[in-house]
Design an enzyme around this catalytic site. Structure first.
Site, PDB file in Angstrom:
ATOM      1  N   PRO A 167      -1.889  -2.885  -0.532  1.00 31.35           N
ATOM      2  CA  PRO A 167      -3.337  -3.091  -0.632  1.00 31.35           C
ATOM      3  C   PRO A 167      -3.975  -1.958  -1.421  1.00 31.35           C
ATOM      4  CG  PRO A 167      -2.761  -2.259   1.544  1.00 31.35           C
ATOM      5  CD  PRO A 167      -1.466  -2.519   0.830  1.00 31.35           C
ATOM      6  N   MET A 168      -4.779  -2.308  -2.431  1.00 28.54           N
ATOM      7  CA  MET A 168      -5.484  -1.306  -3.243  1.00 28.54           C
ATOM      8  C   MET A 168      -6.916  -1.783  -3.462  1.00 28.54           C
ATOM      9  SD  MET A 168      -2.594  -0.306  -6.100  1.00 28.54           S
ATOM     10  CE  MET A 168      -2.070  -2.018  -6.385  1.00 28.54           C
ATOM     11  N   ALA A 169      -7.872  -0.983  -3.006  1.00 34.34           N
ATOM     12  CA  ALA A 169      -9.282  -1.355  -3.129  1.00 34.34           C
ATOM     13  C   ALA A 169      -9.648  -1.527  -4.599  1.00 34.34           C
ATOM     14  CB  ALA A 169     -10.163  -0.287  -2.487  1.00 34.34           C
ATOM     15  N   CYS A 224      -5.461   5.073   3.833  1.00 33.59           N
ATOM     16  CA  CYS A 224      -6.310   5.361   2.682  1.00 33.59           C
ATOM     17  C   CYS A 224      -6.785   6.810   2.725  1.00 33.59           C
ATOM     18  CB  CYS A 224      -7.513   4.420   2.659  1.00 33.59           C
ATOM     19  SG  CYS A 224      -8.626   4.730   1.264  1.00 33.59           S
ATOM     20  N   LYS A 252      -0.588   0.395   8.318  1.00 30.06           N
ATOM     21  CA  LYS A 252      -0.201   1.256   7.186  1.00 30.06           C
ATOM     22  C   LYS A 252      -0.708   2.667   7.446  1.00 30.06           C
ATOM     23  CE  LYS A 252       0.210   1.255   2.173  1.00 30.06           C
ATOM     24  NZ  LYS A 252      -0.305   2.571   1.736  1.00 30.06           N
ATOM     25  N   ASN A 270       6.712   3.211   1.131  1.00 27.44           N
ATOM     26  CA  ASN A 270       5.700   3.155   0.079  1.00 27.44           C
ATOM     27  C   ASN A 270       5.574   4.542  -0.556  1.00 27.44           C
ATOM     28  OD1 ASN A 270       2.108   3.043   0.041  1.00 27.44           O
ATOM     29  ND2 ASN A 270       3.448   2.168  -1.491  1.00 27.44           N
ATOM     30  N   GLY A 271       5.279   4.551  -1.853  1.00 29.95           N
ATOM     31  CA  GLY A 271       5.052   5.807  -2.537  1.00 29.95           C
ATOM     32  C   GLY A 271       6.018   6.044  -3.676  1.00 29.95           C
ATOM     33  N   ASP A 272       5.507   6.015  -4.922  1.00 30.76           N
ATOM     34  CA  ASP A 272       6.276   6.335  -6.123  1.00 30.76           C
ATOM     35  C   ASP A 272       7.410   5.356  -6.415  1.00 30.76           C
ATOM     36  OD1 ASP A 272       4.590   8.489  -6.254  1.00 30.76           O
ATOM     37  OD2 ASP A 272       6.105  10.007  -5.787  1.00 30.76           O
ATOM     38  N   GLY A 303       2.438  -0.114  -5.261  1.00 32.65           N
ATOM     39  CA  GLY A 303       1.008  -0.105  -5.516  1.00 32.65           C
ATOM     40  C   GLY A 303       0.702   0.136  -6.978  1.00 32.65           C
TER      41      GLY A 303
END
Length: 330
Positions: free
Chosen positions: A16-18, A100, A139, A200-202, A224
């Site tokens: 999820p990305m705003a 977030c 998350k 998650n991440g990179d 993401g």
């Protein structure tokens, strides 16, 4: 991997990305191989549920199952009401945002700021899980700061509350998106839990996805920022995980057609004025590693109509395909 009754395949998930993972982008990523696409964050405050932004964020008509909707907030009862409201509007999975790092979210003690109050985390999770009859996921980050990594404690609270799956970004809140994600904390959490855990991440390539899964033992990876301007990364990762072979990159013709379809979907979803404006950031991401990127963005960002935006984009990629000099007049 399963989240409640839903099988997640392939095991690569859109984070999820705003302002990014709206319905047009979720549909596109799903078509290009994502096993699950999580909606951009929606507020738990009912005062804002009728705004145009919230109505767009809660639009799940014709979206393929399972529909995962992320909610953010700090008050257990309000979060429970938000979960019920979103389920009534089509959500099949409720995801809770405690990852977030944005200041405007954390200053309201939402997002990753909640990790500083473990008791409140427990009350929020209990309230939301009890409020709905769909799976609830969570998350988080590895902690609030380098000296305050409490992901394992939060994860155990989540499992006890009945959370169906946990996603962990391999940074602390104070890192924002700087430095590098670390996976040792994620691996430790995964080893301690019986519920599915998502890393998650990179994760920015098929080989990185496979490496992260191997290092953490996680059930899936979440992508993401690497999907911005590159939504086909999901099929690339899925293919590599299934075969150990890398897919050829998409042709310029396919990139052009994917982008034009994405622009048309944005124009239709938001209306011409807003759609053209929102599309500009996506145009920049698609073109960022291509010739004359800055000149292309300078011209296409001046387009005020959907037709002009589509024409300029088509002409740019057609010139690249033909190997012709780029003429970027507005």
């Amino acid at each position: 991997m399963r989240i409640g009754p839903y099988g997640i395949a392939p095991r690569v998930i859109l984070a999820p990305m705003a302002g990014v993972t709206d319905k047009p982008f979720r549909l596109l990523c799903k078509q290009l191989g994502a096993g699950l696409c999580v909606s951009e964050m929606t507020t738990s405050d009912p005062r804002f549920w009728t705004t145009a932004k919230s109505r767009h964020r809660m639009d799940h008509v014709d979206e393929p199952a399972p529909i995962s909707v992320q909610i953010a907030g700090t008050i257990p009862e309000v979060m429970a009401d938000a979960a019920r409201h979103n389920v009534e509007h089509g959500a099949q999975i409720i995801d809770i945002n405690m990852g977030c790092p944005a200041k405007k979210v954390c200053n309201a003690w939402a997002g990753s700021a909640l990790m500083r109050d473990e008791a409140l985390v427990g009350r929020i999770l209990d309230a939301v899980v009890k409020a709905v009859d769909v799976p609830v996921t969570l998350k988080i980050r590895t902690g609030w700061a380098a000296d305050a990594k409490n992901a394992l404690t939060i994860a155990r609270i989540a499992e006890s509350a009945g959370i169906a799956s946990l996603a962990i970004h391999g940074r602390t809140r104070d890192q924002q998106y700087t430095g590098f994600a670390e996976y040792d904390t994620i691996a430790m959490v995964k080893a301690a839990l019986s519920i599915p855990v998502v890393a998650n991440g990179d994760v920015d390539s098929p080989r990185k996805a496979a490496d992260v899964l191997a290092r953490t033992g996680c059930n899936a990876v979440m992508i993401g920022r690497a999907a911005q301007g590159r939504p086909w990364i999901f099929r690339e990762v899925a293919h590599f995980l299934a075969t150990g072979e890398e897919l050829a990159p998409p042709s310029l013709e396919e990139v052009r057609d994917v982008l034009l379809g994405h622009l048309e979907a944005l124009h239709a979803f938001y209306g011409e004025v807003s759609g053209v404006r929102i599309a500009r950031k996506h145009l920049g991401w698609y073109a960022k590693d291509r010739p004359e990127n800055a000149a292309f963005r300078a011209v296409v960002n001046r387009a005020e109509t959907a037709d002009a935006q589509l024409r300029l984009t088509r002409d740019y990629f057609d010139a690249l395909i033909a190997g012709a000099p780029l003429e970027l007049a507005a």
